[in-house]
Design a protein around this motif. Structure first.
Motif, PDB file in Angstrom:
ATOM      1  N   PHE A 137      47.886  40.753  48.064  1.00  0.00           N
ATOM      2  CA  PHE A 137      47.078  39.988  47.573  1.00  0.00           C
ATOM      3  C   PHE A 137      46.437  38.689  48.296  1.00  0.00           C
ATOM      4  O   PHE A 137      47.331  37.897  48.842  1.00  0.00           O
ATOM      5  CB  PHE A 137      47.500  39.640  46.267  1.00  0.00           C
ATOM      6  N   ALA A 138      45.243  38.557  48.450  1.00  0.00           N
ATOM      7  CA  ALA A 138      44.523  37.691  49.122  1.00  0.00           C
ATOM      8  C   ALA A 138      44.695  36.237  48.784  1.00  0.00           C
ATOM      9  O   ALA A 138      44.844  35.186  49.221  1.00  0.00           O
ATOM     10  CB  ALA A 138      43.158  37.962  49.456  1.00  0.00           C
ATOM     11  N   GLY A 139      44.977  36.290  47.416  1.00  0.00           N
ATOM     12  CA  GLY A 139      45.079  34.962  46.705  1.00  0.00           C
ATOM     13  C   GLY A 139      45.612  35.151  45.029  1.00  0.00           C
ATOM     14  O   GLY A 139      45.735  36.272  44.712  1.00  0.00           O
ATOM     15  N   LYS A 140      45.970  34.030  44.610  1.00  0.00           N
ATOM     16  CA  LYS A 140      46.473  33.979  43.039  1.00  0.00           C
ATOM     17  C   LYS A 140      45.300  34.718  42.134  1.00  0.00           C
ATOM     18  O   LYS A 140      45.547  35.567  41.364  1.00  0.00           O
ATOM     19  CB  LYS A 140      46.675  32.577  42.566  1.00  0.00           C
ATOM     20  N   GLU A 141      43.939  34.444  42.454  1.00  0.00           N
ATOM     21  CA  GLU A 141      42.929  35.005  41.803  1.00  0.00           C
ATOM     22  C   GLU A 141      43.087  36.647  41.919  1.00  0.00           C
ATOM     23  O   GLU A 141      42.833  37.282  40.873  1.00  0.00           O
ATOM     24  CB  GLU A 141      41.463  34.592  42.344  1.00  0.00           C
ATOM     25  N   GLN A 142      43.055  36.896  43.018  1.00  0.00           N
ATOM     26  CA  GLN A 142      43.059  38.522  43.129  1.00  0.00           C
ATOM     27  C   GLN A 142      44.616  39.210  42.563  1.00  0.00           C
ATOM     28  O   GLN A 142      44.408  40.276  41.974  1.00  0.00           O
ATOM     29  CB  GLN A 142      43.345  39.041  44.465  1.00  0.00           C
TER      30      GLN A 142
END
Length: 190
Positions: free
Chosen positions: A43-48
């Motif tokens: 995952f690229a970040g928490k949003e993803q």
């Protein structure tokens, strides 16, 4: 179960246990039994990651809309819509922890909005799909032609969201299925 699935499960658990702000990547990785570096490979970040929780772990609106679209002109239209409404209510109730946390964190919300826009997805799409289905039922003569399908879809989905929100503050609101049937009957009464 693969690493990605373990991470999503750990994220969902952390969100429900600690809220969005407490669902740190460190905590999620630890719960999933992996490093933060491995988490970021998936995952690229928490949003993803939070989007994956919403799309992959919550009662899915997509399949419910597909069933509703498949059943246009078949079966009892009120029963079909009531089943969908119950699923939408369940989705919003389970998604409330993620949605509330994202709304309460402006930088996370900005990243989430950007990600949704880039992916061409968002919470408006189920409403648009439901309106299309209602128009198809109108064309089949099963829903009154004078009902504004866009407004009816917005009202139905908004009512589900509102009831899910109320359930966060009130212990028992009554039978969800009976409520869903009443909402549907009110919107599509012939």
């Amino acid at each position: 179960m693969g690493t990605r699935d373990r991470i999503i499960d750990a994220a969902e658990q952390a969100i429900h246990q600690f809220g969005i702000s407490g669902a740190t990547t460190k905590r999620i990785a630890q719960e999933a039994g992996c490093s933060e570096a491995l988490l970021y490979k998936h995952f690229a970040g928490k949003e993803q990651l939070f989007l994956a929780v919403l799309l992959e772990r919550m009662p899915a609106l997509g399949p419910a809309l597909t069933r509703l679209r498949r059943d246009v002109g078949q079966g009892d239209v009120a029963a079909n819509l009531t089943a969908f409404t119950t699923t939408a209510l369940e989705f919003y109730a389970r998604a409330m922890a993620v949605a509330g946390g994202v709304l309460g964190d402006p930088p996370l919300l900005a990243g989430f909005r950007k990600m949704l826009a880039e992916a061409g997805i968002g919470p408006h799409l189920p409403i648009e799909a439901l309106a299309d289905i209602l128009r198809a039922e109108q064309a089949a003569g099963r829903i009154e032609a004078g009902i504004d399908a866009d407004a009816a879809a917005s009202l139905l989905m908004g009512a589900c969201f509102h009831r899910a929100n109320l359930a966060c503050f009130v212990d028992h609101l009554g039978d969800d299925h009976a409520w869903a049937a009443t909402i549907v009957d009110t919107l599509v009464r012939r």
